[in-house]
Design a protein around this motif. Sequence first.
Motif, PDB file in Angstrom:
ATOM      1  N   LEU A  35       0.803  -1.232   0.000  1.00 25.48           N
ATOM      2  CA  LEU A  35       0.000   0.000   0.000  1.00 25.48           C
ATOM      3  C   LEU A  35       0.834   1.280   0.000  1.00 25.48           C
ATOM      4  CD1 LEU A  35      -2.931  -0.745   2.470  1.00 25.48           C
ATOM      5  CD2 LEU A  35      -3.042  -0.548  -0.007  1.00 25.48           C
ATOM      6  N   PRO A  36       1.816   1.408   0.895  1.00 29.81           N
ATOM      7  CA  PRO A  36       2.579   2.664   0.938  1.00 29.81           C
ATOM      8  C   PRO A  36       3.250   2.983  -0.393  1.00 29.81           C
ATOM      9  CG  PRO A  36       3.060   1.318   2.872  1.00 29.81           C
ATOM     10  CD  PRO A  36       2.274   0.462   1.931  1.00 29.81           C
ATOM     11  N   GLN A  37       3.748   1.946  -1.046  1.00 27.27           N
ATOM     12  CA  GLN A  37       4.438   2.121  -2.319  1.00 27.27           C
ATOM     13  C   GLN A  37       3.474   2.653  -3.388  1.00 27.27           C
ATOM     14  OE1 GLN A  37       5.953  -1.600  -3.783  1.00 27.27           O
ATOM     15  NE2 GLN A  37       6.836  -0.675  -5.619  1.00 27.27           N
ATOM     16  N   VAL A  38       2.293   2.077  -3.448  1.00 23.48           N
ATOM     17  CA  VAL A  38       1.313   2.502  -4.461  1.00 23.48           C
ATOM     18  C   VAL A  38       0.792   3.902  -4.138  1.00 23.48           C
ATOM     19  CG1 VAL A  38      -0.927   1.975  -5.509  1.00 23.48           C
ATOM     20  CG2 VAL A  38       0.675   0.120  -5.003  1.00 23.48           C
ATOM     21  N   LEU A  39       0.512   4.129  -2.882  1.00 26.76           N
ATOM     22  CA  LEU A  39       0.033   5.466  -2.478  1.00 26.76           C
ATOM     23  C   LEU A  39       1.054   6.545  -2.814  1.00 26.76           C
ATOM     24  CD1 LEU A  39      -1.706   4.983   0.991  1.00 26.76           C
ATOM     25  CD2 LEU A  39      -2.682   6.083  -1.037  1.00 26.76           C
ATOM     26  N   ILE A  68      -8.276  -1.961  -2.945  1.00 28.64           N
ATOM     27  CA  ILE A  68      -9.507  -1.569  -3.643  1.00 28.64           C
ATOM     28  C   ILE A  68      -9.942  -0.195  -3.151  1.00 28.64           C
ATOM     29  CG2 ILE A  68     -11.962  -2.127  -3.935  1.00 28.64           C
ATOM     30  CD1 ILE A  68     -11.100  -5.104  -3.740  1.00 28.64           C
ATOM     31  N   GLY A  69      -9.803   0.017  -1.850  1.00 29.19           N
ATOM     32  CA  GLY A  69     -10.179   1.315  -1.275  1.00 29.19           C
ATOM     33  C   GLY A  69      -9.374   2.461  -1.865  1.00 29.19           C
ATOM     34  N   ILE A  70      -8.075   2.228  -2.063  1.00 27.16           N
ATOM     35  CA  ILE A  70      -7.227   3.270  -2.678  1.00 27.16           C
ATOM     36  C   ILE A  70      -7.745   3.619  -4.069  1.00 27.16           C
ATOM     37  CG2 ILE A  70      -4.972   3.614  -3.774  1.00 27.16           C
ATOM     38  CD1 ILE A  70      -3.678   2.306  -1.425  1.00 27.16           C
ATOM     39  N   PHE A  71      -8.085   2.610  -4.846  1.00 29.15           N
ATOM     40  CA  PHE A  71      -8.548   2.860  -6.213  1.00 29.15           C
ATOM     41  C   PHE A  71      -9.907   3.565  -6.220  1.00 29.15           C
ATOM     42  CE2 PHE A  71      -5.813  -0.948  -7.609  1.00 29.15           C
ATOM     43  CZ  PHE A  71      -4.758  -0.106  -7.902  1.00 29.15           C
ATOM     44  N   LEU A  72     -10.816   3.110  -5.348  1.00 30.73           N
ATOM     45  CA  LEU A  72     -12.131   3.758  -5.292  1.00 30.73           C
ATOM     46  C   LEU A  72     -11.992   5.227  -4.912  1.00 30.73           C
ATOM     47  CD1 LEU A  72     -14.402   1.092  -3.548  1.00 30.73           C
ATOM     48  CD2 LEU A  72     -14.681   2.007  -5.846  1.00 30.73           C
ATOM     49  N   SER A  73     -11.131   5.470  -3.956  1.00 23.02           N
ATOM     50  CA  SER A  73     -10.898   6.829  -3.492  1.00 23.02           C
ATOM     51  C   SER A  73     -10.311   7.691  -4.622  1.00 23.02           C
ATOM     52  CB  SER A  73      -9.940   6.769  -2.294  1.00 23.02           C
ATOM     53  OG  SER A  73      -9.758   8.032  -1.756  1.00 23.02           O
ATOM     54  N   LEU A  74      -9.373   7.114  -5.360  1.00 25.17           N
ATOM     55  CA  LEU A  74      -8.756   7.844  -6.475  1.00 25.17           C
ATOM     56  C   LEU A  74      -9.796   8.162  -7.553  1.00 25.17           C
ATOM     57  CD1 LEU A  74      -6.029   8.859  -7.698  1.00 25.17           C
ATOM     58  CD2 LEU A  74      -5.846   6.620  -8.824  1.00 25.17           C
ATOM     59  N   VAL A  75     -10.646   7.185  -7.853  1.00 27.70           N
ATOM     60  CA  VAL A  75     -11.700   7.395  -8.860  1.00 27.70           C
ATOM     61  C   VAL A  75     -12.601   8.560  -8.436  1.00 27.70           C
ATOM     62  CG1 VAL A  75     -13.805   6.382  -9.844  1.00 27.70           C
ATOM     63  CG2 VAL A  75     -11.699   5.026  -9.737  1.00 27.70           C
ATOM     64  N   GLU A  76     -13.025   8.547  -7.187  1.00 32.48           N
ATOM     65  CA  GLU A  76     -13.913   9.615  -6.708  1.00 32.48           C
ATOM     66  C   GLU A  76     -13.238  10.981  -6.769  1.00 32.48           C
ATOM     67  OE1 GLU A  76     -17.138   9.631  -5.961  1.00 32.48           O
ATOM     68  OE2 GLU A  76     -17.025   7.589  -6.732  1.00 32.48           O
ATOM     69  N   GLU A  77     -11.997  11.029  -6.326  1.00 33.84           N
ATOM     70  CA  GLU A  77     -11.258  12.296  -6.333  1.00 33.84           C
ATOM     71  C   GLU A  77     -11.114  12.850  -7.741  1.00 33.84           C
ATOM     72  OE1 GLU A  77      -7.399  12.425  -4.525  1.00 33.84           O
ATOM     73  OE2 GLU A  77      -8.123  11.401  -2.725  1.00 33.84           O
ATOM     74  N   ASN A  79     -12.718  12.000 -10.557  1.00 32.64           N
ATOM     75  CA  ASN A  79     -13.986  12.322 -11.219  1.00 32.64           C
ATOM     76  C   ASN A  79     -14.432  13.732 -10.838  1.00 32.64           C
ATOM     77  OD1 ASN A  79     -14.130   9.911 -12.531  1.00 32.64           O
ATOM     78  ND2 ASN A  79     -15.615   8.972 -11.137  1.00 32.64           N
ATOM     79  N   GLY A  80     -14.160  14.096  -9.605  1.00 35.14           N
ATOM     80  CA  GLY A  80     -14.531  15.427  -9.138  1.00 35.14           C
ATOM     81  C   GLY A  80     -13.638  16.531  -9.706  1.00 35.14           C
ATOM     82  N   GLU A  81     -12.532  16.144 -10.312  1.00 37.42           N
ATOM     83  CA  GLU A  81     -11.592  17.129 -10.860  1.00 37.42           C
ATOM     84  C   GLU A  81     -11.563  17.104 -12.388  1.00 37.42           C
ATOM     85  OE1 GLU A  81      -7.748  16.438  -9.187  1.00 37.42           O
ATOM     86  OE2 GLU A  81      -8.489  16.343  -7.136  1.00 37.42           O
ATOM     87  N   GLY A  82     -12.485  16.376 -12.972  1.00 38.07           N
ATOM     88  CA  GLY A  82     -12.518  16.286 -14.427  1.00 38.07           C
ATOM     89  C   GLY A  82     -11.499  15.316 -14.998  1.00 38.07           C
ATOM     90  N   GLY A  83     -10.928  14.496 -14.165  1.00 36.76           N
ATOM     91  CA  GLY A  83      -9.976  13.483 -14.634  1.00 36.76           C
ATOM     92  C   GLY A  83     -10.632  12.122 -14.690  1.00 36.76           C
ATOM     93  N   GLY A  84      -9.856  11.086 -14.522  1.00 35.21           N
ATOM     94  CA  GLY A  84     -10.448   9.753 -14.556  1.00 35.21           C
ATOM     95  C   GLY A  84      -9.427   8.649 -14.352  1.00 35.21           C
ATOM     96  N   VAL A  85      -9.962   7.475 -14.075  1.00 37.05           N
ATOM     97  CA  VAL A  85      -9.129   6.278 -13.899  1.00 37.05           C
ATOM     98  C   VAL A  85      -9.748   5.161 -14.734  1.00 37.05           C
ATOM     99  CG1 VAL A  85      -8.131   4.632 -12.265  1.00 37.05           C
ATOM    100  CG2 VAL A  85      -8.683   6.956 -11.501  1.00 37.05           C
ATOM    101  N   VAL A  86      -8.927   4.467 -15.494  1.00 41.08           N
ATOM    102  CA  VAL A  86      -9.400   3.290 -16.219  1.00 41.08           C
ATOM    103  C   VAL A  86      -8.512   2.114 -15.819  1.00 41.08           C
ATOM    104  CG1 VAL A  86      -9.725   2.226 -18.481  1.00 41.08           C
ATOM    105  CG2 VAL A  86     -10.286   4.640 -18.168  1.00 41.08           C
ATOM    106  N   PHE A  87      -9.163   0.990 -15.577  1.00 42.45           N
ATOM    107  CA  PHE A  87      -8.437  -0.216 -15.162  1.00 42.45           C
ATOM    108  C   PHE A  87      -8.322  -1.159 -16.355  1.00 42.45           C
ATOM    109  CE2 PHE A  87     -10.339   1.694 -11.492  1.00 42.45           C
ATOM    110  CZ  PHE A  87      -9.329   1.660 -10.555  1.00 42.45           C
TER     111      PHE A  87
ATOM    112  N   GLY B 139     -12.673   5.069   1.164  1.00 41.97           N
ATOM    113  CA  GLY B 139     -11.907   3.899   0.715  1.00 41.97           C
ATOM    114  C   GLY B 139     -11.570   2.904   1.805  1.00 41.97           C
ATOM    115  N   ARG B 140     -12.394   2.844   2.850  1.00 35.55           N
ATOM    116  CA  ARG B 140     -12.111   1.891   3.937  1.00 35.55           C
ATOM    117  C   ARG B 140     -13.392   1.159   4.342  1.00 35.55           C
ATOM    118  NH1 ARG B 140      -7.667   1.868   6.825  1.00 35.55           N
ATOM    119  NH2 ARG B 140      -8.782   1.283   8.705  1.00 35.55           N
ATOM    120  N   GLY B 141     -13.205   0.075   5.070  1.00 33.37           N
ATOM    121  CA  GLY B 141     -14.368  -0.632   5.607  1.00 33.37           C
ATOM    122  C   GLY B 141     -14.933  -1.696   4.681  1.00 33.37           C
ATOM    123  N   PHE B 142     -14.118  -2.149   3.718  1.00 33.44           N
ATOM    124  CA  PHE B 142     -14.626  -3.142   2.770  1.00 33.44           C
ATOM    125  C   PHE B 142     -14.237  -4.577   3.134  1.00 33.44           C
ATOM    126  CE2 PHE B 142     -13.868   0.737   0.120  1.00 33.44           C
ATOM    127  CZ  PHE B 142     -15.199   1.090  -0.020  1.00 33.44           C
TER     128      PHE B 142
END
Lengths: 129, 191
Positions: A35-39, A68-77, A79-87, B139-142
Amino acid sequence: MTEKAAGLRLREETIHNDPIVSLLELEGRFDAEGLPQVLAEIERCRAAGSKRFLVDLEKVSFIGSAGIGIFLSLVEELNGEGGGVVFLGVPEAIRRIFDVLNVLEFLDLRDRKESAMKTLLGASVDATT
Amino acid sequence: MRDEEDPRAAASAGSAACPRSPDGEEVPTILDKPNGATYELSIPARIEAVGPLCAFLNTIGECHGLTEVDLQALEISAYETSLNIIEHAYGFDPEARILIRISLGLRRVCIAFIDHGTGIDPEMIPPPDVRDPNVRRRGRGFGLQIIRKSVNRMRYRRLPSGENRFFILKELARNGYRDAGLFAMRGGDTA
């Protein structure tokens, strides 16, 4: 390709400059140790101005909930900035986890890089990179 | 009699294919049961010990002929359970340990996680509302939700002694169990 966390290799590459698209290529086990490395890599790309990420999961054998939480969080962030994530190339085992969490509808999963790039850059851009 | 006292079983458990715990202890400890196989191991409650636990689970699962899908469900459930114990029950106490007992039967696998940390009843924790953007952004609690959806049953008990016992049970997709000769065990249905 760096190999800091046990079982996870991570490679980052800027594959488009205007707008910046960052490719994150993961390989191996994406568990709590990685996680730390990816973050850190995501933060570094964000600081460099990237709002578009192509996350290649084709060679990932395992992903935990925190990943998964890191990716979901990134997607939300983003999307709110006009960017995006594709897997890209999401293995069946990881799709199943996305599915059990009911988050598939919030994620853009693609099998082909060209299709992913078109999504990230907009259909009008000829994404040949 | 515990098989680990049997020199032949000890030799088998010490084979190259048998993983070691992060402490360097030989695992598995094979408990002799008439109609099945139970492996018991104790791991440090540390993040770096969870990967080897998963590797161990995969090794014995493959030895017993579990399908890839069943193994993946068990692995992610064991991983998430262990992390929950490490973070929430023990608060990352590096001295704490988790006892794990894996029972393989003909049609099901049961894994018990035993710890002495703060008790948290998973029944009291609602599933995350992923439709809420704030939940996704956090992004937590999953982890617990993954466990719920990956196994057929889970149960938590806290004993008066302060011991927490968390059980997960996975029905196997088909009769995947086979006698894992590598570990010198007998086959059968215990679950």
